[in-house]
Design a protein around this motif. Sequence first.
Motif, PDB file in Angstrom:
ATOM      1  N   SER A 188       0.826  -1.212   0.000  1.00 55.27           N
ATOM      2  CA  SER A 188       0.000   0.000   0.000  1.00 55.27           C
ATOM      3  C   SER A 188       0.857   1.258   0.000  1.00 55.27           C
ATOM      4  N   MET A 189       0.217   2.362  -0.301  1.00 57.00           N
ATOM      5  CA  MET A 189       0.880   3.659  -0.232  1.00 57.00           C
ATOM      6  C   MET A 189       1.353   3.930   1.197  1.00 57.00           C
ATOM      7  N   GLU A 190       0.532   3.546   2.178  1.00 55.07           N
ATOM      8  CA  GLU A 190       0.891   3.782   3.575  1.00 55.07           C
ATOM      9  C   GLU A 190       2.104   2.943   3.980  1.00 55.07           C
ATOM     10  N   ARG A 191       2.200   1.730   3.437  1.00 60.78           N
ATOM     11  CA  ARG A 191       3.378   0.890   3.712  1.00 60.78           C
ATOM     12  C   ARG A 191       4.632   1.532   3.124  1.00 60.78           C
ATOM     13  N   CYS A 192       4.516   2.098   1.926  1.00 64.54           N
ATOM     14  CA  CYS A 192       5.644   2.811   1.324  1.00 64.54           C
ATOM     15  C   CYS A 192       6.054   3.992   2.193  1.00 64.54           C
ATOM     16  N   ALA A 193       5.078   4.718   2.720  1.00 63.16           N
ATOM     17  CA  ALA A 193       5.374   5.867   3.575  1.00 63.16           C
ATOM     18  C   ALA A 193       6.099   5.436   4.840  1.00 63.16           C
ATOM     19  N   ASP A 237      -2.625  14.786  -5.958  1.00 59.97           N
ATOM     20  CA  ASP A 237      -2.495  15.588  -4.733  1.00 59.97           C
ATOM     21  C   ASP A 237      -2.191  14.724  -3.513  1.00 59.97           C
ATOM     22  N   GLU A 238      -2.773  13.509  -3.461  1.00 56.21           N
ATOM     23  CA  GLU A 238      -2.495  12.606  -2.338  1.00 56.21           C
ATOM     24  C   GLU A 238      -1.018  12.195  -2.320  1.00 56.21           C
ATOM     25  N   VAL A 239      -0.483  11.858  -3.483  1.00 54.98           N
ATOM     26  CA  VAL A 239       0.930  11.481  -3.569  1.00 54.98           C
ATOM     27  C   VAL A 239       1.812  12.640  -3.134  1.00 54.98           C
ATOM     28  N   ALA A 240       1.493  13.834  -3.616  1.00 58.93           N
ATOM     29  CA  ALA A 240       2.291  15.016  -3.274  1.00 58.93           C
ATOM     30  C   ALA A 240       2.237  15.295  -1.777  1.00 58.93           C
ATOM     31  N   ARG A 241       1.046  15.273  -1.220  1.00 58.86           N
ATOM     32  CA  ARG A 241       0.886  15.585   0.207  1.00 58.86           C
ATOM     33  C   ARG A 241       1.600  14.572   1.084  1.00 58.86           C
ATOM     34  N   ARG A 242       1.430  13.285   0.781  1.00 58.94           N
ATOM     35  CA  ARG A 242       2.027  12.256   1.630  1.00 58.94           C
ATOM     36  C   ARG A 242       3.553  12.260   1.507  1.00 58.94           C
ATOM     37  N   THR A 243       4.052  12.510   0.300  1.00 54.99           N
ATOM     38  CA  THR A 243       5.500  12.551   0.109  1.00 54.99           C
ATOM     39  C   THR A 243       6.126  13.687   0.906  1.00 54.99           C
ATOM     40  N   VAL A 244       5.521  14.867   0.809  1.00 57.49           N
ATOM     41  CA  VAL A 244       6.057  16.019   1.533  1.00 57.49           C
ATOM     42  C   VAL A 244       5.963  15.797   3.041  1.00 57.49           C
ATOM     43  N   GLU A 245       4.907  15.161   3.507  1.00 51.55           N
ATOM     44  CA  GLU A 245       4.770  14.871   4.938  1.00 51.55           C
ATOM     45  C   GLU A 245       5.934  14.007   5.442  1.00 51.55           C
ATOM     46  N   VAL A 246       6.236  12.945   4.710  1.00 49.77           N
ATOM     47  CA  VAL A 246       7.328  12.045   5.124  1.00 49.77           C
ATOM     48  C   VAL A 246       8.660  12.785   5.111  1.00 49.77           C
ATOM     49  N   MET A 277       3.786  18.806  -5.628  1.00 53.67           N
ATOM     50  CA  MET A 277       4.590  18.995  -4.408  1.00 53.67           C
ATOM     51  C   MET A 277       5.089  20.426  -4.301  1.00 53.67           C
ATOM     52  N   ASN A 278       5.442  21.008  -5.433  1.00 56.72           N
ATOM     53  CA  ASN A 278       5.964  22.371  -5.402  1.00 56.72           C
ATOM     54  C   ASN A 278       4.880  23.422  -5.207  1.00 56.72           C
ATOM     55  N   GLN A 279       3.626  23.009  -5.213  1.00 55.41           N
ATOM     56  CA  GLN A 279       2.529  23.920  -4.900  1.00 55.41           C
ATOM     57  C   GLN A 279       2.198  23.913  -3.404  1.00 55.41           C
ATOM     58  N   ILE A 280       2.829  22.996  -2.679  1.00 51.87           N
ATOM     59  CA  ILE A 280       2.648  22.933  -1.225  1.00 51.87           C
ATOM     60  C   ILE A 280       3.602  23.933  -0.575  1.00 51.87           C
ATOM     61  N   GLU A 281       3.096  24.780   0.249  1.00 51.07           N
ATOM     62  CA  GLU A 281       3.914  25.850   0.844  1.00 51.07           C
ATOM     63  C   GLU A 281       4.599  25.384   2.124  1.00 51.07           C
ATOM     64  N   GLY A 282       5.630  26.136   2.499  1.00 55.57           N
ATOM     65  CA  GLY A 282       6.282  25.927   3.789  1.00 55.57           C
ATOM     66  C   GLY A 282       7.337  24.849   3.827  1.00 55.57           C
ATOM     67  N   LYS A 283       7.832  24.426   2.672  1.00 54.01           N
ATOM     68  CA  LYS A 283       8.897  23.405   2.657  1.00 54.01           C
ATOM     69  C   LYS A 283      10.244  24.088   2.897  1.00 54.01           C
ATOM     70  N   PRO A 284      11.135  23.455   3.691  1.00 55.56           N
ATOM     71  CA  PRO A 284      12.418  24.104   3.981  1.00 55.56           C
ATOM     72  C   PRO A 284      13.475  23.917   2.892  1.00 55.56           C
ATOM     73  N   TRP A 285      13.195  23.076   1.902  1.00 64.34           N
ATOM     74  CA  TRP A 285      14.172  22.810   0.835  1.00 64.34           C
ATOM     75  C   TRP A 285      13.448  22.850  -0.511  1.00 64.34           C
ATOM     76  N   PRO A 286      14.152  23.235  -1.581  1.00 58.95           N
ATOM     77  CA  PRO A 286      13.561  23.176  -2.925  1.00 58.95           C
ATOM     78  C   PRO A 286      13.460  21.731  -3.391  1.00 58.95           C
ATOM     79  N   LEU A 287      12.490  21.460  -4.253  1.00 58.53           N
ATOM     80  CA  LEU A 287      12.277  20.130  -4.811  1.00 58.53           C
ATOM     81  C   LEU A 287      12.414  20.183  -6.321  1.00 58.53           C
ATOM     82  N   THR A 288      13.183  19.268  -6.889  1.00 62.24           N
ATOM     83  CA  THR A 288      13.324  19.229  -8.343  1.00 62.24           C
ATOM     84  C   THR A 288      13.403  17.777  -8.797  1.00 62.24           C
ATOM     85  N   PHE A 289      13.833  17.576 -10.035  1.00 62.59           N
ATOM     86  CA  PHE A 289      13.856  16.243 -10.628  1.00 62.59           C
ATOM     87  C   PHE A 289      15.283  15.767 -10.859  1.00 62.59           C
TER      88      PHE A 289
END
Length: 340
Positions: A188-193, A237-246, A277-289
């Motif tokens: 599951s996605m939660e197991r990956c997290a 959006d779920e993938v982006a939110r959960r990734t940034v949370e972890v 992910m880059n539309q989520i505010e308040g991240k302390p580091w830039p995200l790229t590819f």
Amino acid sequence: MSLNAIAQKLMTQGQGILAADESEPTIAKRFAKINLPSTLELRRDYREMLFRSTQAMQNYISGVILTEETLEQSAADGTTFRAILADADVIPGIKVDRGAFPMPGDTGEKITEGLDGLRQRLARYGELGAGFAKWRAVITINDIAPTRNNIRANAHALARYAILCQEAGIVPVVEPEVVGDGEPGNHSMERCAQVTGEVLENVFKELRLAGVDLSGMLLKPNMILPGINSRERPSVDEVARRTVEVLRQQVPAAVPGIAFLSGGQTDEEATAHLSAMNQIEGKPWPLTFSYGRALQNVALRLWAGRRENFPQAQAAFTHRAHMNSLAALGQWTNALDRAA
């Protein structure tokens, strides 16, 4: 240039890293899909096509991960690839691990090798102009994996690699990949997290113990996704939110940036997730590819082993690089992608 300055340049806003470090077996598989043999000449021509995509390289790519073969290779006209990249102000990097091999035991896990002689190899890579390096650890999810032993062993190897890089004046890109396409691949996605969080916690613990300067490295993680055979279909959006949370839970703010691997996603999925992910505010580091297949897929097929196909293949590569540049700014849309 200091380690931090190199890392910051690699994270230039709106730019990312091209992963062109496919091993010979890997590129042979990709060539086989378009009925091409993996010869030295064809590998050279393919990389030349990518590196001489002037608009893509100058505008959207900050660094390229190379193999040992490519770092010392020249284009058909005798110009070294290093010179071609320098003309585009792109930093050459180098894959330094020797691949992932079966971990002793019956867990189906892998351990990355390549630490023997690495100090000497890094000195040579530095002389050849490599500004950064990459080491990939592979973390498998199945009914009994990952084991604590495997996570710790791979985290320790990543830390040893990273401190040796910094000793040589080379920025380490630390890549702990929790793979989604292993067997059975139905997690599951939660197991990956949960696994990704545990892996990152151990990696940064080992990095600190080894004395690695966190401001002089980059992280190349997986995104939080269900296994390839899972029935889960999370939204972008779920993938982006959960990734940034972890990442927020485990990655120190001192790290200059995070460059994601595409991890078997389709070209557009990898772009869409990064943009969200880059539309989520308040991240302390830039995200790229830091994509390989997700930048090269279409270009590889259009090139088809023929130098006369360079222009159309380069146009496809430039389009994909541009779309991921927009994603790194949080500005990508499906309509923009399809309009070009």
